[in-house]
Enzyme design. Structure first.
Site, PDB file in Angstrom:
ATOM      1  N   GLU A  78     -48.210  53.549  87.128  1.00  0.00           N
ATOM      2  CA  GLU A  78     -47.224  52.464  87.213  1.00  0.00           C
ATOM      3  C   GLU A  78     -45.801  53.014  87.275  1.00  0.00           C
ATOM      4  O   GLU A  78     -44.954  52.483  88.001  1.00  0.00           O
ATOM      5  CB  GLU A  78     -47.383  51.528  86.017  1.00  0.00           C
ATOM      6  CG  GLU A  78     -48.646  50.684  86.084  1.00  0.00           C
ATOM      7  CD  GLU A  78     -49.052  50.085  84.749  1.00  0.00           C
ATOM      8  OE1 GLU A  78     -49.935  49.211  84.746  1.00  0.00           O
ATOM      9  OE2 GLU A  78     -48.508  50.501  83.694  1.00  0.00           O
TER      10      GLU A  78
ATOM     11  N   ASP B 228     -54.072  47.659  76.808  1.00  0.00           N
ATOM     12  CA  ASP B 228     -53.802  46.515  75.930  1.00  0.00           C
ATOM     13  C   ASP B 228     -53.809  46.939  74.462  1.00  0.00           C
ATOM     14  O   ASP B 228     -52.986  46.478  73.661  1.00  0.00           O
ATOM     15  CB  ASP B 228     -54.859  45.425  76.143  1.00  0.00           C
ATOM     16  CG  ASP B 228     -54.872  44.874  77.561  1.00  0.00           C
ATOM     17  OD1 ASP B 228     -53.857  45.021  78.261  1.00  0.00           O
ATOM     18  OD2 ASP B 228     -55.896  44.292  77.950  1.00  0.00           O
TER      19      ASP B 228
END
Length: 327
Positions: free
Chosen positions: A206, A274
């Site tokens: 990312e 997460d």
């Protein structure tokens, strides 16, 4: 200096607001004993089906597993999946007070077809269209209604349309006025829209994608320099990069630390990010130093990779590992 016991007791006192894209992680478990005569594909004989909270919902589950109280602000559609998602939240004791229902919107479902321990196929039913302006305004009102109760805010961005620049900046401004840290799990669309957030947590892919770099641009010392420059340019207090099998890198305040990954029997990496952001946010809210935040989050991300499917962290198992590795 907080002990591991102090840290884990501290988690129990926290209230964490998760803002972002909710979805359902659906699983069809079965076995394969033959190939279809219609096409060269395996025939899965279904044994069971299961639906879990996914996306921002998995962060909510991780927060609850750590002992903190989760709040969630998000948009769902007025469809069957939206009703199921709200049912799953209520089943876990999560308030629906922050949920906005948008007429005509598709609620995201990611369905995985699994035979034995092998994922054969994933089928996504979703939209990435931005929510309506009225929904975005309603979300902001939901944040304002609960913000005085909150110790830390997590933006859980899956590029599914719940988050946009104006809303993000309004929430960050509100949080700064209240002295509440903001932690970001980004995707590409809003990558540069989180200026002024407390902690920005991309993975290496990312970061590279968001900055438009090549793999060789993030090797060795170049990675450390790039992360620090990006942090300064965006006004973040910190940047926390997960490096997969190479561990994690934390640049927070005046401290830059790199923690190697622990050796694991990897079953599934789904949902590890997460878990990492949930632990990092809670540790940040407790005022832990960069090394402890990075170490705890790194441990937790590795632990959930040992389980098949998207699962929240086991608090007692994390505590046991922390006692061996943290202090």
């Amino acid at each position: 200096m907080k002990t591991v016991n102090d840290i884990f007791k501290g988690f129990d006192q926290l209230q964490v607001l998760v803002i972002g894209d909710l979805m359902i992680d659906a699983y069809t478990w079965g076995k394969v004993s033959r190939i279809s005569p219609e096409a060269p594909v395996p025939v899965v004989q279904v044994i069971k089906k299961e639906a879990r909270l996914g996306g921002a919902g998995n962060v909510v589950m991780n927060i609850a597993s750590l002992g903190a109280k989760p709040w969630v602000v998000s948009v769902v559609g007025d469809d069957e999946a939206g009703a199921q998602l709200k049912f799953l939240l209520e089943k876990e004791g999560i308030s629906l007070s922050g949920i906005v229902e948008e007429k005509g919107r598709i609620t995201s479902i990611k369905e995985r077809i699994i035979a034995g321990s092998q994922q054969l196929l994933r089928v996504d039913s979703e939209t990435d269209k931005s929510v309506q302006q009225a929904s975005s305004q309603a979300l902001l009102e939901k944040v304002k209604a609960c913000i005085k109760e909150i110790d830390v805010i997590i933006f859980e961005d899956y590029d599914k349309g719940v988050l946009n620049e104006q809303f993000i900046q309004e929430v960050i401004t509100l949080a700064r006025k209240q002295g509440i840290p903001t932690v970001v799990d980004p995707k590409k669309r809003n990558f540069f829209n989180y200026r002024g957030a407390t902690l920005f947590k991309p993975n290496l892919h990312e970061l590279r994608d968001g900055l438009g770099l090549f793999p060789e641009d993030l090797e060795g010392q170049k990675l450390l320099e790039t992360v620090h420059q990006f942090k300064e340019s965006q006004g973040f207090d910190g940047v926390f990069v997960t490096l997969s099998e190479r561990g994690v890198l934390m640049d927070l305040g005046q401290e830059q630390v790199r923690i190697p990954a622990h050796i694991r029997q990897i079953a599934d990496v789904s949902g590890a990010g997460d878990t990492v952001i949930s632990i990092a946010a809670c540790a940040l809210a407790l005022g832990l130093p960069a090394r402890h935040i990075a170490s705890l989050a790194n441990l937790g991300g590795g632990l959930v990779c040992e389980s098949l499917g998207v699962v929240p962290i086991d608090k007692e198992l994390l505590k046991k590992e922390a006692e061996s590795h943290l202090i």
